[in-house]
Design a protein around this motif. Sequence first.
Motif, mmCIF file in Angstrom:
data_model
loop_
_atom_site.group_PDB
_atom_site.id
_atom_site.type_symbol
_atom_site.label_atom_id
_atom_site.label_comp_id
_atom_site.label_asym_id
_atom_site.label_seq_id
_atom_site.Cartn_x
_atom_site.Cartn_y
_atom_site.Cartn_z
ATOM 1 N N GLN A 1 0.813 -1.212 0.000
ATOM 2 C CA GLN A 1 0.000 0.000 0.000
ATOM 3 C C GLN A 1 0.849 1.266 0.000
ATOM 4 N N VAL A 2 1.961 1.284 0.707
ATOM 5 C CA VAL A 2 2.725 2.525 0.873
ATOM 6 C C VAL A 2 4.017 2.582 0.056
ATOM 7 N N ALA A 3 4.313 1.539 -0.697
ATOM 8 C CA ALA A 3 5.551 1.533 -1.499
ATOM 9 C C ALA A 3 5.607 2.711 -2.456
ATOM 10 N N SER A 4 4.487 3.051 -3.045
ATOM 11 C CA SER A 4 4.473 4.162 -4.005
ATOM 12 C C SER A 4 4.746 5.512 -3.338
ATOM 13 N N LYS A 5 4.629 5.565 -2.015
ATOM 14 C CA LYS A 5 4.922 6.791 -1.268
ATOM 15 C C LYS A 5 6.360 6.821 -0.768
ATOM 16 N N GLY A 6 7.124 5.774 -1.105
ATOM 17 C CA GLY A 6 8.518 5.713 -0.701
ATOM 18 C C GLY A 6 8.719 5.277 0.735
ATOM 19 N N VAL A 7 7.706 4.656 1.340
ATOM 20 C CA VAL A 7 7.805 4.189 2.720
ATOM 21 C C VAL A 7 8.016 2.680 2.698
ATOM 22 N N ARG A 8 9.018 2.202 3.439
ATOM 23 C CA ARG A 8 9.283 0.771 3.542
ATOM 24 C C ARG A 8 8.566 0.212 4.759
ATOM 25 N N VAL A 9 8.107 -1.023 4.633
ATOM 26 C CA VAL A 9 7.495 -1.720 5.762
ATOM 27 C C VAL A 9 8.178 -3.081 5.870
ATOM 28 N N ASN A 10 8.764 -3.345 7.025
ATOM 29 C CA ASN A 10 9.466 -4.597 7.275
ATOM 30 C C ASN A 10 8.952 -5.217 8.557
ATOM 31 N N ALA A 11 9.260 -6.483 8.722
ATOM 32 C CA ALA A 11 8.960 -7.172 9.974
ATOM 33 C C ALA A 11 10.205 -7.921 10.419
#
Length: 77
Positions: free
Chosen positions: A45-55
């Motif tokens: 959802q947020v990749a296009s905003k340049g935000v990374r999400v990791n676990a």
Amino acid sequence: LPHMPPGGTIINTTSIQSYQPSPSLLDYAPSKAAITAFTHALAKQVASKGVRVNAVAPGPVWTPLQSSGGQPQDKIE
């Protein structure tokens, strides 16, 4: 998310129980699986905003929970 700049990172905490659930952790494993699925979906959802999400999925950590019912007594040395 409105406060996350491009290049920002969100880090969630999950567990190996998400992928290899133990029969004795029926309540814990599904909750961690939900966090893993949430992480995957939010990352898309947020990749296009340049935000990374990791676990991260740390290994077993000894806490007082283990001896107070978090693990079966026969599994505790």
